[in-house]
Design a protein around this motif. Structure first.
Motif, PDB file in Angstrom:
ATOM      1  N   ILE A 149       0.851  -1.191   0.000  1.00  0.00           N
ATOM      2  CA  ILE A 149       0.000   0.000   0.000  1.00  0.00           C
ATOM      3  C   ILE A 149       0.887   1.241   0.000  1.00  0.00           C
ATOM      4  CG2 ILE A 149      -1.785   1.303   1.219  1.00  0.00           C
ATOM      5  CD1 ILE A 149      -2.742  -1.269   2.459  1.00  0.00           C
ATOM      6  N   SER A 150       0.627   2.152  -0.927  1.00  0.00           N
ATOM      7  CA  SER A 150       1.315   3.439  -0.965  1.00  0.00           C
ATOM      8  C   SER A 150       0.425   4.474  -0.297  1.00  0.00           C
ATOM      9  CB  SER A 150       1.607   3.852  -2.418  1.00  0.00           C
ATOM     10  OG  SER A 150       2.090   5.179  -2.462  1.00  0.00           O
ATOM     11  N   LEU A 151       0.808   4.902   0.905  1.00  0.00           N
ATOM     12  CA  LEU A 151      -0.005   5.844   1.667  1.00  0.00           C
ATOM     13  C   LEU A 151       0.228   7.288   1.249  1.00  0.00           C
ATOM     14  CD1 LEU A 151       0.257   4.329   5.262  1.00  0.00           C
ATOM     15  CD2 LEU A 151      -1.646   4.189   3.671  1.00  0.00           C
ATOM     16  N   THR A 152       1.142   7.527   0.337  1.00  0.00           N
ATOM     17  CA  THR A 152       1.390   8.882  -0.107  1.00  0.00           C
ATOM     18  C   THR A 152       0.336   9.359  -1.104  1.00  0.00           C
ATOM     19  OG1 THR A 152       2.963   7.874  -1.628  1.00  0.00           O
ATOM     20  CG2 THR A 152       3.861   8.928   0.312  1.00  0.00           C
ATOM     21  N   TRP A 153      -0.499   8.429  -1.577  1.00  0.00           N
ATOM     22  CA  TRP A 153      -1.619   8.792  -2.455  1.00  0.00           C
ATOM     23  C   TRP A 153      -2.719   9.437  -1.625  1.00  0.00           C
ATOM     24  CZ3 TRP A 153      -6.696   6.649  -2.558  1.00  0.00           C
ATOM     25  CH2 TRP A 153      -7.477   6.999  -3.669  1.00  0.00           C
ATOM     26  N   GLU A 154      -3.302  10.522  -2.133  1.00  0.00           N
ATOM     27  CA  GLU A 154      -4.425  11.160  -1.458  1.00  0.00           C
ATOM     28  C   GLU A 154      -5.510  11.469  -2.473  1.00  0.00           C
ATOM     29  OE1 GLU A 154      -3.932  14.455   1.083  1.00  0.00           O
ATOM     30  OE2 GLU A 154      -2.253  13.610   2.193  1.00  0.00           O
ATOM     31  N   ASN A 155      -6.753  11.408  -2.006  1.00  0.00           N
ATOM     32  CA  ASN A 155      -7.866  11.778  -2.851  1.00  0.00           C
ATOM     33  C   ASN A 155      -9.005  12.297  -1.984  1.00  0.00           C
ATOM     34  OD1 ASN A 155      -9.424  11.889  -5.396  1.00  0.00           O
ATOM     35  ND2 ASN A 155      -7.875  10.432  -6.110  1.00  0.00           N
ATOM     36  N   LYS A 156     -10.121  12.593  -2.634  1.00  0.00           N
ATOM     37  CA  LYS A 156     -11.209  13.304  -1.963  1.00  0.00           C
ATOM     38  C   LYS A 156     -12.290  12.329  -1.514  1.00  0.00           C
ATOM     39  CE  LYS A 156     -13.441  17.782  -2.653  1.00  0.00           C
ATOM     40  NZ  LYS A 156     -13.686  18.870  -3.627  1.00  0.00           N
ATOM     41  N   ARG A 693      -6.331  21.744   6.663  1.00  0.00           N
ATOM     42  CA  ARG A 693      -7.144  21.119   5.618  1.00  0.00           C
ATOM     43  C   ARG A 693      -8.551  21.691   5.728  1.00  0.00           C
ATOM     44  NH1 ARG A 693      -6.162  15.556   2.840  1.00  0.00           N
ATOM     45  NH2 ARG A 693      -4.693  17.031   1.968  1.00  0.00           N
ATOM     46  N   TYR A 694      -8.765  22.842   5.110  1.00  0.00           N
ATOM     47  CA  TYR A 694     -10.021  23.564   5.274  1.00  0.00           C
ATOM     48  C   TYR A 694     -11.170  22.938   4.493  1.00  0.00           C
ATOM     49  CZ  TYR A 694      -8.639  25.572   0.786  1.00  0.00           C
ATOM     50  OH  TYR A 694      -8.257  25.729  -0.527  1.00  0.00           O
ATOM     51  N   SER A 695     -10.823  22.075   3.535  1.00  0.00           N
ATOM     52  CA  SER A 695     -11.814  21.364   2.735  1.00  0.00           C
ATOM     53  C   SER A 695     -11.156  20.060   2.300  1.00  0.00           C
ATOM     54  CB  SER A 695     -12.227  22.208   1.525  1.00  0.00           C
ATOM     55  OG  SER A 695     -13.226  21.565   0.759  1.00  0.00           O
ATOM     56  N   PRO A 696     -11.930  18.993   1.989  1.00  0.00           N
ATOM     57  CA  PRO A 696     -11.294  17.734   1.593  1.00  0.00           C
ATOM     58  C   PRO A 696     -10.257  17.922   0.489  1.00  0.00           C
ATOM     59  CG  PRO A 696     -13.633  17.377   1.929  1.00  0.00           C
ATOM     60  CD  PRO A 696     -13.400  18.862   2.058  1.00  0.00           C
ATOM     61  N   ALA A 697      -9.025  17.470   0.750  1.00  0.00           N
ATOM     62  CA  ALA A 697      -7.899  17.505  -0.189  1.00  0.00           C
ATOM     63  C   ALA A 697      -7.477  18.921  -0.570  1.00  0.00           C
ATOM     64  CB  ALA A 697      -8.209  16.702  -1.447  1.00  0.00           C
ATOM     65  N   SER A 698      -7.902  19.931   0.192  1.00  0.00           N
ATOM     66  CA  SER A 698      -7.524  21.325  -0.045  1.00  0.00           C
ATOM     67  C   SER A 698      -6.845  21.860   1.208  1.00  0.00           C
ATOM     68  CB  SER A 698      -8.756  22.168  -0.383  1.00  0.00           C
ATOM     69  OG  SER A 698      -9.443  21.638  -1.506  1.00  0.00           O
ATOM     70  N   ASP A 699      -5.706  22.551   1.032  1.00  0.00           N
ATOM     71  CA  ASP A 699      -4.884  22.874   2.187  1.00  0.00           C
ATOM     72  C   ASP A 699      -4.312  24.279   2.126  1.00  0.00           C
ATOM     73  OD1 ASP A 699      -4.497  20.088   3.580  1.00  0.00           O
ATOM     74  OD2 ASP A 699      -4.093  19.715   1.453  1.00  0.00           O
ATOM     75  N   LEU A 722       4.416  30.384   2.311  1.00  0.00           N
ATOM     76  CA  LEU A 722       2.966  30.266   2.531  1.00  0.00           C
ATOM     77  C   LEU A 722       2.361  29.750   1.232  1.00  0.00           C
ATOM     78  CD1 LEU A 722       0.499  30.840   4.405  1.00  0.00           C
ATOM     79  CD2 LEU A 722       0.331  33.065   3.273  1.00  0.00           C
ATOM     80  N   LYS A 723       1.653  28.617   1.313  1.00  0.00           N
ATOM     81  CA  LYS A 723       1.121  27.986   0.108  1.00  0.00           C
ATOM     82  C   LYS A 723      -0.343  27.626   0.300  1.00  0.00           C
ATOM     83  CE  LYS A 723       1.930  24.142  -3.118  1.00  0.00           C
ATOM     84  NZ  LYS A 723       2.782  22.982  -3.456  1.00  0.00           N
ATOM     85  N   PHE A 724      -1.143  27.959  -0.715  1.00  0.00           N
ATOM     86  CA  PHE A 724      -2.585  27.709  -0.689  1.00  0.00           C
ATOM     87  C   PHE A 724      -2.941  26.799  -1.857  1.00  0.00           C
ATOM     88  CE2 PHE A 724      -6.738  28.850  -2.429  1.00  0.00           C
ATOM     89  CZ  PHE A 724      -7.567  28.765  -1.321  1.00  0.00           C
ATOM     90  N   THR A 725      -3.598  25.667  -1.583  1.00  0.00           N
ATOM     91  CA  THR A 725      -4.052  24.768  -2.646  1.00  0.00           C
ATOM     92  C   THR A 725      -5.555  24.535  -2.504  1.00  0.00           C
ATOM     93  OG1 THR A 725      -3.770  22.680  -1.422  1.00  0.00           O
ATOM     94  CG2 THR A 725      -1.832  23.572  -2.532  1.00  0.00           C
ATOM     95  N   TYR A 726      -6.198  24.289  -3.633  1.00  0.00           N
ATOM     96  CA  TYR A 726      -7.644  24.031  -3.619  1.00  0.00           C
ATOM     97  C   TYR A 726      -7.973  22.936  -4.631  1.00  0.00           C
ATOM     98  CZ  TYR A 726     -12.681  24.590  -4.033  1.00  0.00           C
ATOM     99  OH  TYR A 726     -14.025  24.355  -4.047  1.00  0.00           O
ATOM    100  N   TRP A 727      -8.718  21.921  -4.176  1.00  0.00           N
ATOM    101  CA  TRP A 727      -9.143  20.825  -5.049  1.00  0.00           C
ATOM    102  C   TRP A 727     -10.529  21.168  -5.585  1.00  0.00           C
ATOM    103  CZ3 TRP A 727      -6.779  15.610  -5.132  1.00  0.00           C
ATOM    104  CH2 TRP A 727      -7.442  14.729  -5.991  1.00  0.00           C
ATOM    105  N   TRP A 728     -10.584  21.414  -6.883  1.00  0.00           N
ATOM    106  CA  TRP A 728     -11.835  21.856  -7.515  1.00  0.00           C
ATOM    107  C   TRP A 728     -12.287  20.792  -8.498  1.00  0.00           C
ATOM    108  CZ3 TRP A 728     -12.026  25.424 -12.286  1.00  0.00           C
ATOM    109  CH2 TRP A 728     -13.362  25.681 -12.643  1.00  0.00           C
ATOM    110  N   ASN A 729     -13.442  20.165  -8.208  1.00  0.00           N
ATOM    111  CA  ASN A 729     -14.047  19.214  -9.141  1.00  0.00           C
ATOM    112  C   ASN A 729     -14.885  19.976 -10.159  1.00  0.00           C
ATOM    113  OD1 ASN A 729     -13.011  16.847  -8.041  1.00  0.00           O
ATOM    114  ND2 ASN A 729     -14.652  16.679  -6.549  1.00  0.00           N
ATOM    115  N   VAL A 730     -14.478  19.892 -11.414  1.00  0.00           N
ATOM    116  CA  VAL A 730     -15.167  20.635 -12.471  1.00  0.00           C
ATOM    117  C   VAL A 730     -16.531  20.001 -12.742  1.00  0.00           C
ATOM    118  CG1 VAL A 730     -15.046  21.380 -14.881  1.00  0.00           C
ATOM    119  CG2 VAL A 730     -12.970  21.294 -13.470  1.00  0.00           C
TER     120      VAL A 730
END
Length: 730
Positions: A149-156, A693-699, A722-730
């Protein structure tokens, strides 16, 4: 040898060809939800009342001969968007749950937890794992090679945990967009696993022999759908980032550097089982720093890949070869140059075929004046029951080669072709590999190939196997990890376990391993190690091991045995020594955990080496985990004819100390402070990271890094990002 090995592999496969899972007759029939579901850890909806109940788990550890003593119930259902799972974990013993922290992808052995394993192609080789500990920290990973198992994989996906005086409940919703599966397949593999540390019991719904992890897909039950799993709607995710930072290199007296970057990753579901990953101007500043190592070896150290872009279906690329013999290692990409953009297609074409295509483009840097392009093609075909044949082609190309001044030392390209056969028997008892690699470079010379293989047999008591390697003198893998070339290797091993009738000891037994290195033509032995150990496994899962070893080394090139003093032993010199050691790991149920490892004996140039490793951890569960690790090596060299004058009567003391504090305020807000003191490379590193993690898979990440000179603690460099990421499902 090749003919005999091929015959053995084919014979083994013929015994297990086209077999199904050992537990295929154990069935969970999943039905569409008859009511809406709210993920709150409260199982009161009509859909749950009507779902099939999976109970009566089987014990895996400490023994696998009875039903589990701790009751666990599981139910599954689905709707058009999500797969739903609920675990109801009843208590047998009173007391608090054992939880290390609320950090994602927790340490399996130190937490009360539930795990779900999904074999969406029913091929007993690849799949997905989801889970949670008793306080709600999530676990997710990609499964490959039957049980890894590769635990470095992440998803929503989303989950919730609730608990009362008699049980704890984990409920989750996994979007079909998160999974990869083939349309029309109505039978998957599934298993449910639970670890209860108060009773030290690991259990699974579909029985798994104790010598294998519960993640073994060879032992999954059948997940039977009442209709075809829903086809995920448009599956496009865009993950942009915005970054601001400031850094200063005070060692080189450079001015303060201010940076502002933007970039993005994208995931496009080409089919329900094939994914396209894109990246433009990626940044990996939030990735955890490597744990440093004291290097007293003659070869390069290995540090694993941690960057998210390279991880989904990463086994297609990274699982070729062995850890010390890889034709492709993704950390070579962007090592000295910034990555500009990249694309990757990976996944399943059907039940039998997997494909991976990758292309990465880097820019220029101070270390590399020309841009580089990296291309990788990997194709895997399942054969027999669970085995596969895989082919890979790797290309590293230097762009604008005509502008290179020193063409004698800088190569225009380096390419590798690799073919590999992976053996996985139907019952997981036999595993092995057989592989051939060949490299191509300008003015390629002969002897540029690799031939290697291994076979391993495992049952409840016996483990036995052998590995061999033959690596050519001109084999080069510039995008791989091959720390040594021009050698032959033989490595047989055997181990046995006894199971006494004891209240405290679960099992004990010896292990023996011989490692022999030769010149490429096997005409002269250049190195060997004879290793014998005895291990005791206690019922509380603490372990004790004592070992002895004998080493012989014939140096094929000069070597500094300290990797520090700059004093080299002569090429052609011979070195022999004996050593012994004791390792102990405490039981994970306690709030205070520790491990110790020791080694004492001879060393190069008739010297002596004392090594002491230790790690102590304390948890204020579930919010704070404090760990102190320390590694001490003492080298002494006496006045001997073989010892260089500059080493005579010298003592070297190497310290590697690493206190770490992990604070998980909630399962969405994490703080890590990691300090590392390493006097061998004269560096002190401080890495502090705050993650929200303010939203699933968004940090949102805030990362501060400091490096000092270990002798004077003078500042080398500092950086704040300082880095902002957002996971956006189209």
């Amino acid at each position: 040898m090749l003919k005999n090995l091929l015959t053995s592999f084919l014979l083994l496969n013929s015994l297990f060809s086209f077999a199904q899972s050992k537990n295929e007759k154990v069935e969970y029939r999943i039905r569409r939800a008859t009511s809406p579901l709210k993920i709150d850890g409260i199982v009161d909806e009509k859909a749950w009342a009507e779902a099939q109940l999976a109970t009566d788990f089987y014990q895996v550890l400490p023994m696998d001969t009875s039903y589990a003593k701790v009751r666990t119930d599981v139910k599954m259902t689905y709707d058009d968007k999500n797969l739903y799972v609920v675990f109801i974990n009843y208590d047998k013993l009173p007391g608090p749950y054992m939880v290390e922290s609320l950090k994602r992808d927790f340490n399996f052995g130190k937490n009360d937890n539930d795990l779900l394993f999904l074999d969406t192609f029913d091929d007993q080789t690849n799949g997905f794992s989801f889970g949670a500990n008793a306080m709600g920290a999530q676990w997710d990973g990609l499964m490959f090679n039957g049980s890894n198992i590769s635990l470095t994989w992440e998803n929503k996906w989303t989950s919730e945990v609730k608990y009362d005086d008699e049980k704890w409940v984990w409920e989750c919703a996994i979007p079909f967009k998160t999974l990869r599966y083939k349309k029309g397949i109505k039978r998957w593999g599934v298993n449910f696993s639970r670890l209860d540390l108060k009773t030290t019991e690991k259990s699974a719904w579909a029985p798994v022999p104790r010598q294998f992890p519960t993640a073994s897909l060879a032992y999954t039950a059948s997940l039977i759908w009442d209709e075809e799993p829903p086809t995920a709607s448009s599956n496009i995710s865009i993950i942009p980032y915005i970054l601001g930072g400031v850094s200063r290199n005070q060692e080189k007296k450079l001015p303060t550097d201010y940076r502002g970057d933007i970039g993005f990753d994208a995931k496009v579901g080409l089919t329900s089982s094939l994914n396209l990953d894109l990246t433009v101007n990626p940044d990996f500043s939030q990735v955890e720093v490597d744990q440093q190592q004291t290097n007293l070896d003659r070869f390069e150290l290995f540090f694993p890949e941690r960057r998210q872009f390279f991880l989904e279906n990463g086994d297609l690329f990274a699982n070729f070869g062995y850890q010390t013999l890889r034709p492709f290692f993704s950390r070579r990409i962007g090592l000295n140059t910034p990555i500009k953009f990249g694309a990757r297609v990976s996944g399943k074409l059907n039940k039998d075929w997997r494909i991976g295509l990758m292309d990465m483009q880097t820019g220029k840097s101070d270390a590399v004046s020309n841009a580089q392009n990296f291309g990788v093609i990997a194709l895997q075909r399942r054969v027999f029951a669970r085995s596969n044949i895989a082919v890979m082609f790797v290309n590293k190309q230097l762009l604008d080669y005509q502008s290179v001044v020193d063409k004698a030392t800088v190569k225009e390209y380096n390419r590798n072709l690799a073919i590999e056969y992976n053996l996985l028997s139907q019952n997981n008892a036999w595993t092995g590999k057989l592989m051939y690699f060949k490299s191509f470079s300008p003015n390629t010379q002969k002897d540029d190939g690799v031939f290697a293989g291994n076979i391993l047999y495992t049952n409840k008591r016996l483990t036995a196997g052998i590995e061999f390697e033959s690596v050519g003198s001109n084999y080069t893998a510039e995008v791989g990890y091959v720390p040594r070339i021009n050698y032959g290797k033989l490595n047989p091993q055997i181990g046995y376990l006894f199971f006494p009738k004891s209240r405290h000891i679960l099992s004990h037994g010896p292990t023996a391993m011989l490692t022999h290195y030769f010149t490429k033509d096997f005409s002269k032995e250049t190195e060997n190690e004879k290793f014998i150990a005895y291990r005791i496994n206690f019922r509380k899962t603490n372990t004790l091991m004592a070992w002895v070893a004998h080493n012989y080394v014939y140096l094929l090139r000069p070597f500094d045995p300290t990797n520090f003093a700059g004093v080299f032993l002569k090429e052609g010199s011979e070195h022999k020594w004996d050593s012994f050691g004791i390792d102990y790991t405490s039981k994970p149920q306690a709030l205070l955990t520790y491990s110790v490892s020791s080694r004492y004996g001879g060393y190069y140039a008739n010297g002596t080496r004392l090594r002491l490793n230790g790690e102590v951890g304390y948890r204020f569960q579930p919010y704070v985990a404090i760990t102190m690790s320390a590694n001490y090596n003492q080298l002494n060299f006496k006045s001997e004819p073989a010892v260089p004058t500059d080493l005579v009567n010298k003592q070297f003391n190497f310290w590697l100390v690493g206190p770490r504090v992990d604070v998980t305020f909630t399962n969405k807000l994490f703080f890590t402070n990691f300090f590392q003191f390493n006097n061998q490379n004269k560096n002190v590193n401080l890495n502090t990271r705050l993650q929200w993690r303010y939203s699933p898979a968004s940090d949102l990440f805030l990362v501060y890094t400091d490096n000092y000179i270990s002798d004077t603690f003078q500042v080398r460099n500092r950086a704040l990002v300082l880095k902002f990421t957002y996971w956006w499902n189209v």
